[in-house]
Design a protein around this motif. Structure first.
Motif, PDB file in Angstrom:
ATOM      1  N   GLY A   1       3.127  -5.339  69.885  1.00 28.85           N
ATOM      2  CA  GLY A   1       2.660  -4.528  71.002  1.00 28.85           C
ATOM      3  C   GLY A   1       1.461  -3.741  70.543  1.00 28.85           C
ATOM      4  N   ALA A   2       0.788  -3.159  71.521  1.00 33.64           N
ATOM      5  CA  ALA A   2      -0.457  -2.458  71.204  1.00 33.64           C
ATOM      6  C   ALA A   2      -0.192  -1.149  70.455  1.00 33.64           C
ATOM      7  CB  ALA A   2      -1.210  -2.176  72.488  1.00 33.64           C
ATOM      8  N   PHE A   3       1.012  -0.633  70.592  1.00 33.17           N
ATOM      9  CA  PHE A   3       1.285   0.681  70.020  1.00 33.17           C
ATOM     10  C   PHE A   3       1.987   0.556  68.690  1.00 33.17           C
ATOM     11  CE2 PHE A   3       1.087   1.101  74.559  1.00 33.17           C
ATOM     12  CZ  PHE A   3       0.088   2.042  74.660  1.00 33.17           C
ATOM     13  N   PHE A   4       2.093   1.654  68.009  1.00 32.93           N
ATOM     14  CA  PHE A   4       2.667   1.532  66.686  1.00 32.93           C
ATOM     15  C   PHE A   4       4.180   1.378  66.742  1.00 32.93           C
ATOM     16  CE2 PHE A   4       3.492   6.017  66.996  1.00 32.93           C
ATOM     17  CZ  PHE A   4       4.609   6.205  66.219  1.00 32.93           C
ATOM     18  N   GLU A   5       4.771   1.438  67.940  1.00 35.43           N
ATOM     19  CA  GLU A   5       6.189   1.096  67.997  1.00 35.43           C
ATOM     20  C   GLU A   5       6.351  -0.413  67.811  1.00 35.43           C
ATOM     21  OE1 GLU A   5       4.719  -0.118  70.764  1.00 35.43           O
ATOM     22  OE2 GLU A   5       6.585  -0.464  71.857  1.00 35.43           O
ATOM     23  N   GLY A   6       5.223  -1.110  67.618  1.00 34.97           N
ATOM     24  CA  GLY A   6       5.220  -2.566  67.467  1.00 34.97           C
ATOM     25  C   GLY A   6       6.228  -3.109  66.489  1.00 34.97           C
ATOM     26  N   SER A   7       6.482  -2.394  65.392  1.00 36.74           N
ATOM     27  CA  SER A   7       7.441  -2.961  64.436  1.00 36.74           C
ATOM     28  C   SER A   7       8.821  -2.334  64.560  1.00 36.74           C
ATOM     29  CB  SER A   7       6.912  -2.827  63.005  1.00 36.74           C
ATOM     30  OG  SER A   7       5.831  -1.969  62.935  1.00 36.74           O
ATOM     31  N   SER A   8       9.121  -1.735  65.703  1.00 38.22           N
ATOM     32  CA  SER A   8      10.435  -1.096  65.864  1.00 38.22           C
ATOM     33  C   SER A   8      11.508  -2.115  66.267  1.00 38.22           C
ATOM     34  CB  SER A   8      10.359   0.000  66.928  1.00 38.22           C
ATOM     35  OG  SER A   8      10.374  -0.592  68.211  1.00 38.22           O
ATOM     36  N   LEU A   9      12.756  -1.675  66.244  1.00 34.83           N
ATOM     37  CA  LEU A   9      13.890  -2.517  66.648  1.00 34.83           C
ATOM     38  C   LEU A   9      13.672  -3.175  68.006  1.00 34.83           C
ATOM     39  CD1 LEU A   9      16.955  -0.224  65.808  1.00 34.83           C
ATOM     40  CD2 LEU A   9      16.275  -2.318  64.620  1.00 34.83           C
ATOM     41  N   LEU A  10      13.170  -2.365  68.950  1.00 32.52           N
ATOM     42  CA  LEU A  10      13.046  -2.853  70.327  1.00 32.52           C
ATOM     43  C   LEU A  10      12.012  -3.951  70.483  1.00 32.52           C
ATOM     44  CD1 LEU A  10      13.057   0.050  72.947  1.00 32.52           C
ATOM     45  CD2 LEU A  10      14.550  -1.944  72.846  1.00 32.52           C
ATOM     46  N   ARG A  11      11.137  -4.104  69.492  1.00 39.23           N
ATOM     47  CA  ARG A  11      10.072  -5.102  69.578  1.00 39.23           C
ATOM     48  C   ARG A  11      10.176  -6.144  68.480  1.00 39.23           C
ATOM     49  NH1 ARG A  11       9.306  -3.431  73.899  1.00 39.23           N
ATOM     50  NH2 ARG A  11       7.710  -2.019  74.664  1.00 39.23           N
ATOM     51  N   SER A  12      11.380  -6.352  67.932  1.00 35.49           N
ATOM     52  CA  SER A  12      11.503  -7.363  66.874  1.00 35.49           C
ATOM     53  C   SER A  12      12.746  -8.224  67.075  1.00 35.49           C
ATOM     54  CB  SER A  12      11.525  -6.690  65.498  1.00 35.49           C
ATOM     55  OG  SER A  12      12.596  -5.808  65.417  1.00 35.49           O
ATOM     56  N   ASN A  13      12.654  -9.429  66.550  1.00 36.54           N
ATOM     57  CA  ASN A  13      13.746 -10.410  66.628  1.00 36.54           C
ATOM     58  C   ASN A  13      14.246 -10.709  65.218  1.00 36.54           C
ATOM     59  OD1 ASN A  13      13.758 -10.941  69.486  1.00 36.54           O
ATOM     60  ND2 ASN A  13      11.729 -11.850  69.200  1.00 36.54           N
TER      61      ASN A  13
ATOM     62  N   PRO B   1       6.191  17.580  75.022  1.00 33.49           N
ATOM     63  CA  PRO B   1       5.208  16.885  75.862  1.00 33.49           C
ATOM     64  C   PRO B   1       4.567  15.677  75.175  1.00 33.49           C
ATOM     65  CG  PRO B   1       4.429  19.099  75.259  1.00 33.49           C
ATOM     66  CD  PRO B   1       5.859  18.999  74.830  1.00 33.49           C
ATOM     67  N   VAL B   2       4.385  15.756  73.864  1.00 35.80           N
ATOM     68  CA  VAL B   2       3.786  14.617  73.149  1.00 35.80           C
ATOM     69  C   VAL B   2       4.728  13.420  73.244  1.00 35.80           C
ATOM     70  CG1 VAL B   2       3.022  13.756  70.902  1.00 35.80           C
ATOM     71  CG2 VAL B   2       2.579  16.122  71.521  1.00 35.80           C
ATOM     72  N   ALA B   3       5.973  13.674  72.929  1.00 38.41           N
ATOM     73  CA  ALA B   3       6.960  12.597  72.960  1.00 38.41           C
ATOM     74  C   ALA B   3       7.142  12.083  74.393  1.00 38.41           C
ATOM     75  CB  ALA B   3       8.269  13.091  72.390  1.00 38.41           C
ATOM     76  N   GLN B   4       7.036  12.999  75.345  1.00 38.88           N
ATOM     77  CA  GLN B   4       7.143  12.635  76.763  1.00 38.88           C
ATOM     78  C   GLN B   4       6.072  11.604  77.130  1.00 38.88           C
ATOM     79  OE1 GLN B   4       9.645  14.244  78.391  1.00 38.88           O
ATOM     80  NE2 GLN B   4       9.326  12.633  79.893  1.00 38.88           N
ATOM     81  N   ASP B   5       4.828  11.878  76.718  1.00 36.12           N
ATOM     82  CA  ASP B   5       3.743  10.926  77.006  1.00 36.12           C
ATOM     83  C   ASP B   5       4.045   9.573  76.377  1.00 36.12           C
ATOM     84  OD1 ASP B   5       2.236  12.689  78.412  1.00 36.12           O
ATOM     85  OD2 ASP B   5       0.849  13.168  76.779  1.00 36.12           O
ATOM     86  N   PHE B   6       4.643   9.615  75.205  1.00 36.57           N
ATOM     87  CA  PHE B   6       4.884   8.374  74.478  1.00 36.57           C
ATOM     88  C   PHE B   6       5.964   7.519  75.151  1.00 36.57           C
ATOM     89  CE2 PHE B   6       6.445   6.042  70.611  1.00 36.57           C
ATOM     90  CZ  PHE B   6       5.329   5.250  70.481  1.00 36.57           C
TER      91      PHE B   6
ATOM     92  N   ASP C   1      -3.496   4.910  83.064  1.00 38.13           N
ATOM     93  CA  ASP C   1      -3.627   6.305  82.630  1.00 38.13           C
ATOM     94  C   ASP C   1      -2.551   6.669  81.612  1.00 38.13           C
ATOM     95  OD1 ASP C   1      -4.731   7.885  85.695  1.00 38.13           O
ATOM     96  OD2 ASP C   1      -5.750   6.725  84.146  1.00 38.13           O
ATOM     97  N   ASP C   2      -1.346   6.228  81.908  1.00 34.41           N
ATOM     98  CA  ASP C   2      -0.238   6.500  81.001  1.00 34.41           C
ATOM     99  C   ASP C   2      -0.510   5.877  79.641  1.00 34.41           C
ATOM    100  OD1 ASP C   2       1.079   7.785  82.883  1.00 34.41           O
ATOM    101  OD2 ASP C   2       2.660   6.305  83.203  1.00 34.41           O
ATOM    102  N   SER C   3      -1.174   4.726  79.660  1.00 38.15           N
ATOM    103  CA  SER C   3      -1.317   4.012  78.409  1.00 38.15           C
ATOM    104  C   SER C   3      -2.252   4.761  77.469  1.00 38.15           C
ATOM    105  CB  SER C   3      -1.752   2.573  78.691  1.00 38.15           C
ATOM    106  OG  SER C   3      -3.053   2.340  78.263  1.00 38.15           O
ATOM    107  N   ALA C   4      -3.322   5.386  78.010  1.00 36.39           N
ATOM    108  CA  ALA C   4      -4.218   6.176  77.152  1.00 36.39           C
ATOM    109  C   ALA C   4      -3.466   7.370  76.575  1.00 36.39           C
ATOM    110  CB  ALA C   4      -5.426   6.638  77.946  1.00 36.39           C
ATOM    111  N   ALA C   5      -2.705   8.038  77.429  1.00 40.25           N
ATOM    112  CA  ALA C   5      -1.936   9.197  76.966  1.00 40.25           C
ATOM    113  C   ALA C   5      -0.904   8.767  75.936  1.00 40.25           C
ATOM    114  CB  ALA C   5      -1.262   9.881  78.157  1.00 40.25           C
ATOM    115  N   ALA C   6      -0.295   7.606  76.172  1.00 40.91           N
ATOM    116  CA  ALA C   6       0.743   7.122  75.256  1.00 40.91           C
ATOM    117  C   ALA C   6       0.136   6.789  73.898  1.00 40.91           C
ATOM    118  CB  ALA C   6       1.434   5.889  75.845  1.00 40.91           C
ATOM    119  N   MET C   7      -1.059   6.229  73.914  1.00 39.25           N
ATOM    120  CA  MET C   7      -1.742   5.871  72.670  1.00 39.25           C
ATOM    121  C   MET C   7      -2.010   7.130  71.827  1.00 39.25           C
ATOM    122  SD  MET C   7      -3.405   3.199  71.260  1.00 39.25           S
ATOM    123  CE  MET C   7      -4.391   2.141  72.324  1.00 39.25           C
ATOM    124  N   THR C   8      -2.565   8.161  72.474  1.00 41.26           N
ATOM    125  CA  THR C   8      -2.846   9.411  71.761  1.00 41.26           C
ATOM    126  C   THR C   8      -1.547  10.008  71.223  1.00 41.26           C
ATOM    127  OG1 THR C   8      -4.528   9.775  73.417  1.00 41.26           O
ATOM    128  CG2 THR C   8      -4.028  11.640  71.988  1.00 41.26           C
TER     129      THR C   8
END
Ligand code: HEM
Length: 390
Positions: free
Chosen positions: A64-76, A152-157, A168-175
């Motif tokens: 995924g585009a975000f750094f959660e890319g290597s998390s449990l939810l994004r791996s097999n 609020p930071v975690a909320q955006d994420f 819009d959410d995606s830019a905020a989520a990235m930051t």
């Protein structure tokens, strides 16, 4: 009869997000597994959602585009299996059960704060958002003084959890993602030097079977996976209680049954997604590798084949096993924690805030996947002090 694609378009339109349940019922009429055209399907029935989530022929979309890319939810498997074993060995039932006192104390403190401001509150902003954040921060080891900017930071994420989130959410989520990554990187370094009795220390000491990138991704996931979802369990449950005021007294007698039925009736996570990892057959349909399937949890929970009279809220329902925490390899790691928070919070709220009631229309968040309220104005007739045991 409308076709599946039209129904799906209704589902993602504003009215569908407001009340998806009649649309789910119409979709179930089309079959347990329906096609939306080339390469896309919907699992509508309980047996199909449950079956697909448990079937190793299907997996999650990786990376995924975000750094959660290597998390449990994004791996097999095998990466998922390795990380899941490690994390569940640290995020144990014992560690969760050990939070009961903290959940009680936080619930009382938040109620005290609401009462010190009078006899009205926005129960979402003043209570439902704070409880899960405080508890997961407690478990992870995020200190009190950081929690106010953290929320609020975690909320955006959390936008990364939404399959169809807006640009819009995606830019905020990235930051937000980058900010959280920096925060956890510093915390991991600090805990490696000076370990404490918290999850970050326990995970940071495991350098062999998890990379730093995976570690940071999973810390962010543990932080965010638990709070908008648990916040929404509290908000959705309160709304159901407000719609059924006669049931409030019964909740005190069987809080756990109520929480299960809240989870079934209006689940905080309405759907998740899977991709066919190979050509396969499921529910009499040929499915090509790469087919993308939305598994409709909210629909499975209202499937009359599994839950008789599904649109009736009934905490006495026998054999009530909603699929609200998913199933199979990715079954929610935080299910026990979310249940604990709700099972503790509801009775205390009802006991201490006598005559708790809505004072206006709650405002829904316009999301489809994470279903819940932005705000919910309430008032109470009398506030009771916390129990003598406190
Ligand atoms: C009522 C509250 C909650 C609901 C409804 C919920 C729902 C879910 C669902 C449906 C999944 C499976 C997603 C999939 O299969 O694609 C999931 C996974 C997960 N949840 Fe929760 N969750 C809740 C609370 C929590 C809490 C409190 C935590 C952590 C503190 C948490 C951590 C996770 C993690 C880490 C995963 C990924 C597991 C994996 O991929 O192996 N959740 N959750």
């Amino acid at each position: 009869m409308a076709d599946s694609l039209e129904l799906f378009q209704e589902l993602i339109a504003p009215e569908g997000r407001e009340d998806p349940y009649p649309i789910y019922a119409a979709l179930r009429e089309q079959g347990p597994l329906v096609s939306l055209g080339e390469g896309h399907m919907l699992a509508t029935a309980y047996e199909a959602v449950d079956g697909l989530l448990r079937d190793p022929a299907f997996g999650v979309e990786e990376g995924g585009a975000f750094f959660e890319g290597s998390s449990l939810l994004r791996s097999n498997p095998p990466d998922h299996t390795r990380m899941r074993r490690l994390i569940s060995g640290v995020f144990t039932a014992r560690r969760v059960a050990g939070q009961r006192g903290a959940v009680e104390a936080t619930t009382h403190r938040l109620i005290d704060e609401m009462c010190s401001n009078g006899d009205t509150a926005d129960i979402m902003a003043d209570f439902a958002y704070h409880l899960p954040v405080n508890i997961i921060c407690e478990l992870l080891g995020v200190p009190e003084e950081d929690r106010d900017w953290f929320r609020p930071v975690a909320q955006d994420f959390t936008a990364v959890l939404e399959a169809t989130f807006e640009p819009d959410d995606s830019a905020a989520a990235m930051t937000a993602g980058l900010t959280l990554r920096r925060y956890f990187a510093a915390m991991v370094e600090q805990r490696r030097a000076q370990p404490e009795d918290d999850l970050v220390s326990a995970l940071a000491s495991e350098r062999v079977s998890i990379t730093d990138d995976e570690l940071l991704a999973n810390l962010a996931l543990l932080l965010i996976a638990g709070f908008e979802t648990t916040t929404n369990l509290i908000g959705n449950g309160l709304r159901i209680l407000f719609d059924h005021p006669a049931l409030a007294a019964e909740l005190l007698l069987r809080p756990n049954d109520f929480v299960e039925e809240f989870l079934r009736f209006d689940p905080p996570v309405q759907l998740t997604t899977r991709v066919a990892l190979q050509d396969t057959v499921a529910f009499d349909r040929k499915i090509a590798q790469g087919t993308y399937i939305l598994t409709l949890i909210g629909s499975a929970n209202r499937d009359p084949k599994r839950f008789p009279d599904p649109d009736r809220f009934d905490p006495a329902r026998p054999n009530n096993t909603p699929i609200s925490f998913g199933a199979g390899a990715h079954f929610c790691l935080g299910a026990a924690l979310a249940r604990l928070e709700a099972q503790v919070a509801f009775p205390i709220l009802l006991q201490r805030l006598a005559g708790l009631r809505p004072t206006g229309d709650p405002v829904r968040r316009p999301r489809l996947v994470l279903r819940g309220y932005e705000s919910m104005p309430v008032s109470w007739s009398a506030a009771h002090p916390s129990f003598p045991a406190e």
